[in-house]
Design a protein around this motif. Sequence first.
Motif, mmCIF file in Angstrom:
data_model
loop_
_atom_site.group_PDB
_atom_site.id
_atom_site.type_symbol
_atom_site.label_atom_id
_atom_site.label_comp_id
_atom_site.label_asym_id
_atom_site.label_seq_id
_atom_site.Cartn_x
_atom_site.Cartn_y
_atom_site.Cartn_z
ATOM 1 N N PRO A 203 8.343 -23.778 14.430
ATOM 2 C CA PRO A 203 9.696 -24.019 13.927
ATOM 3 C C PRO A 203 10.632 -22.839 14.162
ATOM 4 C CG PRO A 203 8.242 -23.416 12.122
ATOM 5 C CD PRO A 203 7.374 -23.509 13.352
ATOM 6 N N ALA A 204 11.892 -23.182 14.374
ATOM 7 C CA ALA A 204 12.979 -22.210 14.423
ATOM 8 C C ALA A 204 14.027 -22.702 13.423
ATOM 9 C CB ALA A 204 13.565 -22.114 15.828
ATOM 10 N N PRO A 205 13.946 -22.222 12.174
ATOM 11 C CA PRO A 205 14.753 -22.832 11.109
ATOM 12 C C PRO A 205 16.236 -22.476 11.193
ATOM 13 C CG PRO A 205 13.607 -20.905 10.281
ATOM 14 C CD PRO A 205 13.091 -21.143 11.670
ATOM 15 N N ALA A 206 17.046 -23.361 10.621
ATOM 16 C CA ALA A 206 18.467 -23.085 10.448
ATOM 17 C C ALA A 206 18.654 -22.032 9.369
ATOM 18 C CB ALA A 206 19.198 -24.363 10.049
ATOM 19 N N LYS A 207 19.827 -21.401 9.411
ATOM 20 C CA LYS A 207 20.256 -20.549 8.305
ATOM 21 C C LYS A 207 21.613 -21.040 7.825
ATOM 22 C CE LYS A 207 23.726 -18.266 10.519
ATOM 23 N NZ LYS A 207 25.165 -18.417 10.143
ATOM 24 N N ILE A 208 21.923 -20.721 6.586
ATOM 25 C CA ILE A 208 23.288 -20.851 6.091
ATOM 26 C C ILE A 208 23.725 -19.497 5.570
ATOM 27 C CG2 ILE A 208 23.343 -23.321 5.573
ATOM 28 C CD1 ILE A 208 22.668 -22.637 2.666
ATOM 29 N N ASN A 209 25.033 -19.297 5.547
ATOM 30 C CA ASN A 209 25.609 -18.118 4.917
ATOM 31 C C ASN A 209 26.065 -18.524 3.528
ATOM 32 O OD1 ASN A 209 26.259 -17.980 8.006
ATOM 33 N ND2 ASN A 209 26.251 -15.856 7.303
ATOM 34 N N ARG A 210 25.335 -18.089 2.511
ATOM 35 C CA ARG A 210 25.699 -18.425 1.138
ATOM 36 C C ARG A 210 26.977 -17.689 0.699
ATOM 37 N NH1 ARG A 210 21.238 -20.206 -2.156
ATOM 38 N NH2 ARG A 210 22.741 -20.133 -3.875
ATOM 39 N N MET A 211 27.350 -16.659 1.428
ATOM 40 C CA MET A 211 28.589 -15.913 1.238
ATOM 41 C C MET A 211 28.869 -15.176 2.533
ATOM 42 S SD MET A 211 29.794 -12.542 0.854
ATOM 43 C CE MET A 211 28.356 -11.602 0.395
ATOM 44 N N LEU A 212 30.156 -15.028 2.886
ATOM 45 C CA LEU A 212 30.499 -14.239 4.073
ATOM 46 C C LEU A 212 31.868 -13.603 3.865
ATOM 47 C CD1 LEU A 212 29.948 -15.212 7.778
ATOM 48 C CD2 LEU A 212 32.001 -14.000 7.061
ATOM 49 N N GLY B 260 27.233 -23.085 13.314
ATOM 50 C CA GLY B 260 27.125 -22.015 12.316
ATOM 51 C C GLY B 260 25.772 -21.936 11.658
ATOM 52 N N LEU B 261 24.766 -22.612 12.227
ATOM 53 C CA LEU B 261 23.426 -22.619 11.632
ATOM 54 C C LEU B 261 22.482 -21.624 12.317
ATOM 55 C CD1 LEU B 261 22.931 -26.480 11.216
ATOM 56 C CD2 LEU B 261 23.715 -24.842 9.501
ATOM 57 N N GLY B 262 22.979 -20.914 13.326
ATOM 58 C CA GLY B 262 22.156 -19.896 13.979
ATOM 59 C C GLY B 262 21.087 -20.442 14.884
ATOM 60 N N GLY B 263 21.269 -21.634 15.433
ATOM 61 C CA GLY B 263 20.204 -22.280 16.186
ATOM 62 C C GLY B 263 19.702 -21.475 17.364
ATOM 63 N N GLY B 264 20.605 -20.989 18.221
ATOM 64 C CA GLY B 264 20.180 -20.218 19.379
ATOM 65 C C GLY B 264 19.498 -18.921 18.988
ATOM 66 N N THR C 82 29.616 -22.658 6.586
ATOM 67 C CA THR C 82 28.589 -21.667 6.879
ATOM 68 C C THR C 82 28.955 -20.919 8.155
ATOM 69 O OG1 THR C 82 26.257 -21.220 7.317
ATOM 70 C CG2 THR C 82 27.104 -23.333 8.077
ATOM 71 N N GLY C 83 28.871 -19.602 8.131
ATOM 72 C CA GLY C 83 29.227 -18.788 9.273
ATOM 73 C C GLY C 83 30.650 -19.059 9.698
ATOM 74 N N SER C 84 30.862 -19.193 11.004
ATOM 75 C CA SER C 84 32.179 -19.565 11.514
ATOM 76 C C SER C 84 32.316 -21.081 11.640
ATOM 77 C CB SER C 84 32.409 -18.903 12.882
ATOM 78 O OG SER C 84 31.424 -19.320 13.802
ATOM 79 N N GLY C 85 31.289 -21.833 11.191
ATOM 80 C CA GLY C 85 31.319 -23.286 11.243
ATOM 81 C C GLY C 85 30.755 -23.792 12.560
ATOM 82 N N ALA C 86 30.708 -25.104 12.711
ATOM 83 C CA ALA C 86 31.485 -26.102 11.998
ATOM 84 C C ALA C 86 30.769 -26.738 10.809
ATOM 85 C CB ALA C 86 31.858 -27.217 12.979
ATOM 86 N N CYS C 87 29.488 -26.428 10.580
ATOM 87 C CA CYS C 87 28.768 -27.087 9.500
ATOM 88 C C CYS C 87 29.246 -26.610 8.137
ATOM 89 C CB CYS C 87 27.266 -26.854 9.628
ATOM 90 S SG CYS C 87 26.501 -27.825 10.937
ATOM 91 N N CYS C 88 29.240 -27.531 7.189
ATOM 92 C CA CYS C 88 29.616 -27.248 5.804
ATOM 93 C C CYS C 88 28.487 -27.732 4.902
ATOM 94 C CB CYS C 88 30.907 -27.971 5.434
ATOM 95 S SG CYS C 88 32.306 -27.605 6.541
ATOM 96 N N PHE C 89 28.333 -27.078 3.763
ATOM 97 C CA PHE C 89 27.252 -27.445 2.847
ATOM 98 C C PHE C 89 27.739 -27.349 1.410
ATOM 99 C CE2 PHE C 89 27.061 -22.879 3.223
ATOM 100 C CZ PHE C 89 26.714 -22.415 1.956
ATOM 101 N N GLY C 90 27.068 -28.102 0.559
ATOM 102 C CA GLY C 90 27.333 -28.039 -0.873
ATOM 103 C C GLY C 90 26.071 -28.419 -1.620
ATOM 104 N N ARG C 91 25.924 -27.884 -2.823
ATOM 105 C CA ARG C 91 24.746 -28.207 -3.625
ATOM 106 C C ARG C 91 24.847 -29.630 -4.154
ATOM 107 N NH1 ARG C 91 26.057 -23.656 -6.358
ATOM 108 N NH2 ARG C 91 25.970 -24.734 -8.361
ATOM 109 N N LEU C 92 23.690 -30.254 -4.267
ATOM 110 C CA LEU C 92 23.633 -31.596 -4.852
ATOM 111 C C LEU C 92 23.635 -31.469 -6.365
ATOM 112 C CD1 LEU C 92 21.052 -33.209 -2.431
ATOM 113 C CD2 LEU C 92 23.366 -34.047 -2.843
ATOM 114 N N GLY C 93 24.722 -31.894 -7.001
ATOM 115 C CA GLY C 93 24.831 -31.808 -8.447
ATOM 116 C C GLY C 93 24.134 -32.951 -9.144
#
Length: 283
Positions: free
Chosen positions: A8-17, A99-103, A237-248
């Motif tokens: 695996p090569a996992p994605a990352k998110i930026n929880r803050m930037l 923005g998930l750091g795939g490469g 996340t990062g410079s985008g384009a992906c966006c994320f939010g917690r499931l409430g």
Amino acid sequence: MSAVEAFPAPAKINRMLRVVGQREDGYHLLQTVFQYLDLADTLEFHSLSAGHFHRSPELAGVPEEQDLCLRAARLLADETGCREGVAITLHKTLPMGGGLGGGSSDAATTLMVLNQLWGCGLKRPDLMQLGLRLGADVPVFLFGRSAWAEGIGERLQALPELSEPRFFLIHPGVSVQTAAIFRHPRLTRRHPPITISAFLAKAPTNTLEELVRQLYPAVDDCLRWMATAGLVEPMLTGSGACCFGRLGDGVEPENLLAGLPEGWRAWVVQGRNRHPLHDLVKD
């Protein structure tokens, strides 16, 4: 070396930037928090004769000579004097320009796996130094743990106390060019730095988000949709384009997926504080 299992090569998110400055060489100084996700590309490695390196299948817009996986393999062979070659099969799940750091993650997995399969014996700090030569985001995947990062992203401090929530992750159908965002004249480059305790105590922010929303209406639409859908603290996340939010509480991901606008992709993912290949490398 013969064919091995998929790694695996996992994605990352930026929880803050936060962009907090800029160096004379043009690189931007950041504060950010990296966390892995259980969403990943996978890579397979097959032996080739010494000096031969190949990646398949073809990736649109990414010629082999620019491919980070192949650059990582060649760099490891050159730096260690290893007389091996490799064919890499890349199963791509993570969207490019998302923005998930795939490469960067693909390159890090290549370094970790080939370091073991080729018997190079490099330890984590050595691999991180090699990774930095490939890109600023590569070391965080080699670091192996969720991290507070400073500098250009290479000064890392583990954050074991970071929560590991479920997120709803959306790619709104556009690709954001990171270099163009950081070159843009409207980018604010000197936000005040914060501390780890301040990050943990307050709602997170991404100081690139305002500009990306202005330049990419699809990202703005995505974040507005997420806010009305009941997701907690939606952000870029990062410079985008992906966006994320917690499931409430009370938010059913099945309903969100069913109501997703046309052209968007989405995943229900879990935050992870440990890279799945962490134990492949010695500290």
